[in-house]
Design an enzyme around this catalytic site. Structure first.
Site, short mmCIF file in Angstrom:
data_model
loop_
_atom_site.label_atom_id
_atom_site.label_comp_id
_atom_site.label_asym_id
_atom_site.label_seq_id
_atom_site.Cartn_x
_atom_site.Cartn_y
_atom_site.Cartn_z
N HIS A 72 15.25 21.71 39.57
CA HIS A 72 15.38 22.90 40.41
C HIS A 72 14.85 22.58 41.80
O HIS A 72 13.74 22.07 41.95
CB HIS A 72 14.65 24.09 39.79
CG HIS A 72 15.43 24.73 38.68
ND1 HIS A 72 16.20 25.84 38.86
CD2 HIS A 72 15.59 24.36 37.39
CE1 HIS A 72 16.78 26.16 37.71
NE2 HIS A 72 16.44 25.27 36.81
N TYR A 202 11.79 35.25 41.44
CA TYR A 202 10.52 35.96 41.41
C TYR A 202 10.73 37.29 42.11
O TYR A 202 10.93 37.32 43.33
CB TYR A 202 9.43 35.15 42.11
CG TYR A 202 8.94 33.95 41.33
CD1 TYR A 202 7.71 33.98 40.68
CD2 TYR A 202 9.70 32.78 41.27
CE1 TYR A 202 7.25 32.88 39.97
CE2 TYR A 202 9.25 31.68 40.56
CZ TYR A 202 8.02 31.74 39.91
OH TYR A 202 7.58 30.65 39.20
N PRO A 293 0.32 32.42 34.64
CA PRO A 293 1.51 31.56 34.72
C PRO A 293 2.36 31.75 35.97
O PRO A 293 3.32 31.00 36.16
CB PRO A 293 2.29 31.97 33.46
CG PRO A 293 1.88 33.38 33.19
CD PRO A 293 0.44 33.45 33.60
N LYS A 297 1.29 26.51 36.93
CA LYS A 297 0.31 25.44 37.13
C LYS A 297 -0.39 24.95 35.86
O LYS A 297 -1.00 23.88 35.87
CB LYS A 297 -0.77 25.92 38.11
CG LYS A 297 -0.25 26.07 39.53
CD LYS A 297 0.00 24.73 40.16
CE LYS A 297 0.90 24.81 41.36
NZ LYS A 297 2.27 24.42 41.13
N TYR A 383 3.70 24.92 45.18
CA TYR A 383 4.50 25.13 43.97
C TYR A 383 4.98 23.80 43.38
O TYR A 383 4.95 23.60 42.16
CB TYR A 383 5.71 26.02 44.29
CG TYR A 383 6.42 26.57 43.08
CD1 TYR A 383 6.15 27.86 42.64
CD2 TYR A 383 7.36 25.83 42.39
CE1 TYR A 383 6.81 28.40 41.53
CE2 TYR A 383 8.03 26.34 41.29
CZ TYR A 383 7.75 27.63 40.87
OH TYR A 383 8.41 28.14 39.77
#
Length: 390
Positions: A72, A202, A293, A297, A383
């Site tokens: 991704h 998100y 979550p 991480k 990220y």
């Protein structure tokens, strides 16, 4: 029994540590109190940072990941009226992979049992002893009910939050813990439904956060923000899909539904324990820290821990130099706290809580990331994964 490194816990942290040590000629034995079937069935994280993929590949564990994992190159941030893509390679030159922790664990176990160091399942009454000496040991009862003693040079506690290792490290006033319990939880489902998006979404919504993820081209992994007191039996499949459709609503786009194969409610919290070492006992992974979550991480922090620890233990056991083990706790915790902050940042920005004032602050932060390349790059760098040694 005798080995160089006794490892308590056969999650990804313990198994990867054993693998990394074996590649450097260091012997180990891994002890696990659950069965192989139980360990391989645990549903956990699914996003791998670039360093995690590189580490697994270098350790000879990347074949199935490269074949079945999904690379991704960004995520979508969504709030009412806006869905904006953050292009990770463009922002920071890295990407992430979707490959479930269950699959990572299966790969590690297969490698371990295929000529790797000993891996003992269904042990009980595990007790590390003499960790303040140069000759620690682990007492345990094996699957046949026989009491055993594992003599070793070092013990690695990779046995999670409820394991036996952390209380020994931090007990008696020798350590400190920090904890933050968030006022919301995630209701997560696995569904036999082809993902309706090319990247994770998100989504901030007045009714609560939602996350659109996936496990394969045919399986979706989706989450809803719920109150921690909610009961899973009160959430029918129809109610879940209706809420997901509402929170992901976007013009010209529709969610893909399918058969729900698994659902659960996950509390949200942060936890950090320090130090991560006492004598010859070292902590790694969930034994020392837990993050919500939202920032993806947890598994990646465990991989970072054991990568640092493996290098330090090789230097100690082969070169008789203690500098890296002496600095291990401080170096690992520097990254732990950075990732804990990022996880808090993502969680606080996206989960609906407080009043309308708080909501406007969240929306202001989301708009800033969407509009500012520097703000977007900061999110992308965190990220996709920061350097192992900060």
């Amino acid at each position: 029994m005798r080995t160089q490194v006794g490892i308590i816990g056969a999650g990804p942290a313990g198994l990867l540590l054993s693998r990394l040590l074996a590649l450097q000629g260091i012997d180990s034995v891994v002890l696990e109190n659950r069965s192989r079937e139980y360990v391989e069935a645990r549903i956990r994280a699914g996003i791998l940072e670039q360093h995690t993929v590189d580490t697994l590949t270098a350790a000879g564990l990347g074949d199935r990941l490269q074949r079945e994992g999904l690379e991704h190159r960004g995520i979508y941030l969504q709030y009412p009226g806006t869905r904006h893509k953050l292009d990770f390679p463009e922002l920071c030159g890295r990407s992430v992979w979707v490959y479930g922790q269950t699959e990572v664990t299966k790969d590690l176990i297969k490698a371990q049992l295929d000529g790797g160091p000993p891996l003992l399942f269904e042990v009980s009454d595990v007790r590390p002893e003499d960790v303040d000496t140069d000759a620690p040991r682990i007492r345990f009862v094996d699957a046949d009910g026989t009491e055993q003693v594992l003599e070793c040079d070092v013990i690695a506690g990779t046995d999670g939050f409820h394991g036996v290792s952390r209380p020994i490290v931090t007990g008696g006033g020798q350590g400190r813990t920090w904890e933050r319990t968030y006022p919301y939880a995630w209701l997560g489902i696995l569904a036999d439904a082809a993902p309706a998006t090319d990247e994770l979404i998100y989504a901030w919504h007045p009714e609560g956060f939602a996350l659109y993820s996936m496990r394969s081209p045919k399986v979706s992994r989706l989450y809803l923000q719920v109150d921690p007191t909610e009961k899973i039996e009160d959430w029918s499949d129809d109610r879940i899909w209706d809420n997901l459709a509402t929170r992901f609503a976007h013009e010209g786009w529709e969610i893909t539904t399918g058969t729900v194969t698994e659902k659960s409610i996950l509390p949200m919290r942060s936890f950090v324990s320090a130090p991560m070492r006492r004598g010859r006992l070292f902590l790694a992974g969930d034994a020392a820290h837990i993050v919500p979550p939202t920032g993806a991480k947890g598994l990646n922090l465990a991989v970072a821990d054991v990568t640092l620890l493996a290098t330090a233990l090789v230097r100690l056991l082969q070169e008789k130099q203690s500098d890296l083990v002496d600095s291990y706790s401080d170096r690992a915790l520097a990254r732990v706290w950075r990732c804990t902050h990022f996880s808090w940042f993502m969680t606080s920005m996206l989960h609906r809580s407080g009043d309308d004032f708080d909501a406007e602050l969240q929306l202001s932060q989301l708009r800033r990331i969407v509009a500012s390349e520097s703000a977007a790059r900061e999110l992308a760098e965190n990220y996709t994964g920061l350097p192992l040694d900060l």
